[in-house]
Design an enzyme around this catalytic site. Sequence first.
Site, PDB file in Angstrom:
ATOM      1  N   GLU A   1       0.680  -1.185   0.048  1.00  0.00           N
ATOM      2  CA  GLU A   1       0.010   0.015   0.100  1.00  0.00           C
ATOM      3  C   GLU A   1       0.875   1.274  -0.101  1.00  0.00           C
ATOM      4  O   GLU A   1       0.428   2.261  -0.754  1.00  0.00           O
ATOM      5  CB  GLU A   1      -0.983   0.143   1.353  1.00  0.00           C
ATOM      6  CG  GLU A   1      -2.051  -0.979   1.066  1.00  0.00           C
ATOM      7  CD  GLU A   1      -2.863  -0.635   0.221  1.00  0.00           C
ATOM      8  OE1 GLU A   1      -3.155   0.527  -0.659  1.00  0.00           O
ATOM      9  OE2 GLU A   1      -3.804  -1.603  -0.371  1.00  0.00           O
TER      10      GLU A   1
ATOM     11  N   TYR B   1      -6.846   6.132   4.652  1.00  0.00           N
ATOM     12  CA  TYR B   1      -6.862   5.078   3.734  1.00  0.00           C
ATOM     13  C   TYR B   1      -6.046   3.918   3.932  1.00  0.00           C
ATOM     14  O   TYR B   1      -6.724   3.098   3.825  1.00  0.00           O
ATOM     15  CB  TYR B   1      -6.330   5.862   2.370  1.00  0.00           C
ATOM     16  CG  TYR B   1      -6.062   4.926   1.371  1.00  0.00           C
ATOM     17  CD1 TYR B   1      -7.203   4.401   0.660  1.00  0.00           C
ATOM     18  CD2 TYR B   1      -4.838   4.347   1.118  1.00  0.00           C
ATOM     19  CE1 TYR B   1      -7.026   3.191  -0.388  1.00  0.00           C
ATOM     20  CE2 TYR B   1      -4.582   3.427   0.288  1.00  0.00           C
ATOM     21  CZ  TYR B   1      -5.571   2.771  -0.410  1.00  0.00           C
ATOM     22  OH  TYR B   1      -5.516   1.783  -1.373  1.00  0.00           O
TER      23      TYR B   1
ATOM     24  N   ASP C   1      -9.844   6.589  -1.422  1.00  0.00           N
ATOM     25  CA  ASP C   1      -8.686   7.343  -2.067  1.00  0.00           C
ATOM     26  C   ASP C   1      -9.176   7.791  -3.399  1.00  0.00           C
ATOM     27  O   ASP C   1     -10.272   7.944  -3.761  1.00  0.00           O
ATOM     28  CB  ASP C   1      -7.639   6.183  -2.070  1.00  0.00           C
ATOM     29  CG  ASP C   1      -7.830   5.277  -3.410  1.00  0.00           C
ATOM     30  OD1 ASP C   1      -9.090   5.104  -3.754  1.00  0.00           O
ATOM     31  OD2 ASP C   1      -6.956   4.565  -3.766  1.00  0.00           O
TER      32      ASP C   1
END
Length: 385
Positions: free
Chosen positions: A41, A124, A142
Amino acid sequence: MHKNNAELRSFRKKLLTWFGQFQRDLPWRRTKDPYRIWVSEIMLQQTRVAAVIPYYERFLERFPDIRALAEAPEEEVLRLWAGLGYYSRAKNLQKAARQMVALHGGEFPSDRDAVHALEGIGSYTGAAILSIAFGQQRAVLDGNVARVLARLCAIHGDLREGRRWQSLQEKTDELLDTQAPGDWNQAMMELGATLCTPKAPKCLLCPVGNSCEARRRGDAEAYPEKREKRQAVDVLLAAAVLCDSRGRTLLLPPPKRDEGRPAADHVPTLVSGMWHFPTVAVRKNAARELDSYLGSALRVSISEANVEPLRKVKHSVTYRSVRVAAFRVRVAKLPKVAGARTLFLEELSSLPVSNLTRKIARAAESADAANSGDEAAARLLVANN
Ligand code: SF4
């Protein structure tokens, strides 16, 4: 979009079925290990999937778990990150790994507040890790997901505007499939990345096209509305590729943010806290201002006899448009500078360096190739710069 629970259930089912069938096979989708999901991520922020995959694999081979990352020298972490850009991500990754060793026994916490207290993890990333790795009911929001929602519901205006973003978060929370939150979040992101793309969305292939207000109106690409662009700022730098009689050069260590270098105020940001050639922000006469910087900082002076302009280097960092006037400066001996490294250009990748530094090195290497045979012809008058 959908008006009742039955429609909502059908919407979820269609999207999850599509995701089950068509999702891309990505290395971080083959694991539920929160560490690996977290690394992916962070790498995927601002960087394309195809560019991330080789970095992700190399990084995890070297740092297979939180402890390995926490215990590594920062320089090595940055070296494995070099080329991905936005280096504060790598530094924060390591800081967070150290926090986890100190506070959570080297394990990734599953408590929301503990996750959000980790360096570099915002709402997020926290929601993505907690839902995918731990199955918690947290909906991600996002840019990709916001675009999908803006189209599904035909939302006007700047999506990042505070209240609008908040209402998008409420919308994504409402849509979340509580039985499969990790898959659901990934399905929404996959839809945004593969079909509901910023340009030319593939509405005919979309599994939830029947529920989409923008598609019904026939103007999907009009959503989201364009944000006003921040005006680009031009930055002019001058850099010196010093070169001693053996062909070695000098790289300075990562600048410390509190070092207070008034003449080079843009430089610490632009070299991203990495190793770099002696570089200074300049106004008009790049060679003369570089000469003045080198004289005071390194006791090196440049003259017609020892300087060679290299091709101009251009670089963009967010809203900054950077031009670098780069020069090779020949010296009998490289200056002694605390913490600096002496190396050949081919060895550059042994240190963490930014893309800007790589571009300057390439300019020097291509000048070498062009000059082999007629070096003197390439020298330009300093006064002309
Ligand atoms: Fe996006 Fe088109 Fe699907 Fe609407 S129909 S969600 S605009 S891909």
